[in-house]
Design a protein around this motif. Sequence first.
Motif, PDB file in Angstrom:
ATOM      1  N   LEU A 154      -4.910   1.008   1.701  1.00 18.40           N
ATOM      2  CA  LEU A 154      -4.697   1.236   3.332  1.00 18.40           C
ATOM      3  C   LEU A 154      -5.883   1.091   3.914  1.00 18.40           C
ATOM      4  O   LEU A 154      -5.979   0.474   4.977  1.00 18.40           O
ATOM      5  CB  LEU A 154      -4.102   2.523   3.545  1.00 18.40           C
ATOM      6  N   PHE A 155      -6.983   1.890   3.479  1.00 15.58           N
ATOM      7  CA  PHE A 155      -8.225   1.928   4.175  1.00 15.58           C
ATOM      8  C   PHE A 155      -8.726   0.446   4.156  1.00 15.58           C
ATOM      9  O   PHE A 155      -9.369   0.009   5.086  1.00 15.58           O
ATOM     10  CB  PHE A 155      -9.127   2.994   3.583  1.00 15.58           C
ATOM     11  N   VAL A 156      -9.017  -0.329   2.995  1.00 10.64           N
ATOM     12  CA  VAL A 156      -9.442  -1.485   2.913  1.00 10.64           C
ATOM     13  C   VAL A 156      -8.887  -2.566   3.576  1.00 10.64           C
ATOM     14  O   VAL A 156      -9.577  -3.280   4.443  1.00 10.64           O
ATOM     15  CB  VAL A 156      -9.588  -1.892   1.203  1.00 10.64           C
ATOM     16  N   SER A 157      -7.601  -2.361   3.842  1.00  7.47           N
ATOM     17  CA  SER A 157      -6.853  -3.336   4.553  1.00  7.47           C
ATOM     18  C   SER A 157      -6.916  -3.200   6.109  1.00  7.47           C
ATOM     19  O   SER A 157      -7.161  -4.115   6.657  1.00  7.47           O
ATOM     20  CB  SER A 157      -5.271  -3.099   4.433  1.00  7.47           C
ATOM     21  N   SER A 158      -7.242  -1.822   6.464  1.00  6.48           N
ATOM     22  CA  SER A 158      -7.330  -1.644   7.850  1.00  6.48           C
ATOM     23  C   SER A 158      -9.046  -1.918   8.293  1.00  6.48           C
ATOM     24  O   SER A 158      -8.997  -2.465   9.156  1.00  6.48           O
ATOM     25  CB  SER A 158      -7.258   0.166   8.114  1.00  6.48           C
ATOM     26  N   SER A 192       0.836  -1.211  -0.081  1.00  6.11           N
ATOM     27  CA  SER A 192       0.041   0.099   0.152  1.00  6.11           C
ATOM     28  C   SER A 192       0.786   1.139   0.233  1.00  6.11           C
ATOM     29  O   SER A 192       0.633   2.298  -0.519  1.00  6.11           O
ATOM     30  CB  SER A 192      -0.850  -0.052   1.266  1.00  6.11           C
ATOM     31  N   LEU A 193       1.963   1.278   0.652  1.00  6.48           N
ATOM     32  CA  LEU A 193       2.827   2.297   0.957  1.00  6.48           C
ATOM     33  C   LEU A 193       3.668   2.855  -0.418  1.00  6.48           C
ATOM     34  O   LEU A 193       3.616   3.738  -0.885  1.00  6.48           O
ATOM     35  CB  LEU A 193       3.961   2.296   1.944  1.00  6.48           C
ATOM     36  N   ILE A 194       3.849   1.612  -0.944  1.00  8.45           N
ATOM     37  CA  ILE A 194       4.682   2.027  -2.227  1.00  8.45           C
ATOM     38  C   ILE A 194       3.817   2.472  -3.507  1.00  8.45           C
ATOM     39  O   ILE A 194       4.013   3.341  -4.139  1.00  8.45           O
ATOM     40  CB  ILE A 194       5.182   0.403  -2.918  1.00  8.45           C
ATOM     41  N   VAL A 195       2.201   1.862  -3.591  1.00  8.76           N
ATOM     42  CA  VAL A 195       1.376   2.464  -4.427  1.00  8.76           C
ATOM     43  C   VAL A 195       1.216   3.829  -4.138  1.00  8.76           C
ATOM     44  O   VAL A 195       1.090   4.642  -4.842  1.00  8.76           O
ATOM     45  CB  VAL A 195      -0.002   1.887  -4.455  1.00  8.76           C
ATOM     46  N   TRP A 238      -5.315   5.342  -4.949  1.00 10.01           N
ATOM     47  CA  TRP A 238      -5.182   3.958  -4.749  1.00 10.01           C
ATOM     48  C   TRP A 238      -4.717   3.709  -3.692  1.00 10.01           C
ATOM     49  O   TRP A 238      -5.015   2.537  -2.782  1.00 10.01           O
ATOM     50  CB  TRP A 238      -4.646   3.405  -6.058  1.00 10.01           C
ATOM     51  N   GLY A 239      -3.610   4.308  -3.225  1.00 17.46           N
ATOM     52  CA  GLY A 239      -2.647   3.915  -1.949  1.00 17.46           C
ATOM     53  C   GLY A 239      -3.781   3.938  -0.733  1.00 17.46           C
ATOM     54  O   GLY A 239      -3.744   3.054   0.138  1.00 17.46           O
ATOM     55  N   GLY A 279       4.535   7.465   7.472  1.00 17.62           N
ATOM     56  CA  GLY A 279       4.492   7.058   6.188  1.00 17.62           C
ATOM     57  C   GLY A 279       3.641   7.781   5.171  1.00 17.62           C
ATOM     58  O   GLY A 279       3.781   7.935   3.988  1.00 17.62           O
ATOM     59  N   GLY A 280       2.543   8.433   5.668  1.00 18.71           N
ATOM     60  CA  GLY A 280       1.682   9.285   4.936  1.00 18.71           C
ATOM     61  C   GLY A 280       1.909  10.758   4.961  1.00 18.71           C
ATOM     62  O   GLY A 280       1.470  11.500   4.059  1.00 18.71           O
TER      63      GLY A 280
END
Length: 289
Positions: A51-55, A35-38, A46-47, A274-275
């Motif tokens: 991140l949100f969907v994963s969270s 997610s961070l690379i995106v 998309w990043g 990271g963000g």
Amino acid sequence: MEILYLLEAIRTPFLDQIMSLVTHLGSELFLIVGSLIVLWCVDKKWGYYLLFVSSIGTTINQFLKNYFSVLRPWLKDPTFTVVESAKEAATGYSFPSGHTQTVSKNRLVQGLALIVILLVAFSRMYLGVHTFSDVSLSILLGVVLVLVVYPLFFKFNKEYPAMFVGVVFALLHVIYMELKLSGLMVLDELALDGIKNAYTCLGLALAIPMVYYLDQKYIKYPIKAVWWAQIIKCGIGLVIMLGIRVIFKEPLYLLTNGHHIADMFRYFLLAFAGGALWPMTFKYFSKLR
């Protein structure tokens, strides 16, 4: 369990190693890194979506795990053997599996994601850490999340309401776990793993809308750079993220007297760095030639 017994019978040392590698594609660390690379190099929206969907997916998954409290296969049946190398990461309850939830709407990405999801799901059963019902529900949850979240991000531009719902879910998850643990006479490893994951999810959920707002309003960092600068940018950034994840663990536990709220602060710092913090350097990388 019948499927797991069949897979147990065909295990070989070579397949054990292959499946152990495949299963990492669905790990928390792999999802965060991807997610961070995106987010840093490909597409911000998309990043943040990944991140949100994963969270939120992890939050829902962990709540269901602790609500149903289904034991891992080798705990339900002591005669069943699990691949030992997979046991360390297979913490908490079994149902549903937490390795198979993030998918996408892009056709090509969706096809690749489907292949990865099915491989990861198979690897979890092969290794003996999840049953067929565990991975099936996780795939279903992933599909439902995409159907709900994707339009909010890419069709209706409702990122903030979605992120707010994510914070509410994560907070309710923490409250549920605290209430559950308060009713236990003895805190076993499964209960402690559950409360740790709840606070971890809350830390990520709190950070995501904050860094999104800061970038939209103030930072506005560029994601484009020459290819070798992108590699350096990602390499240094991921080392910093790993450092935050590891170095801050013990000091935060010390400051919070061992309470798992330390995990909330640690993952909030990780996502915030990271963000928001590390991307402040991206204007420099974008000028390199």
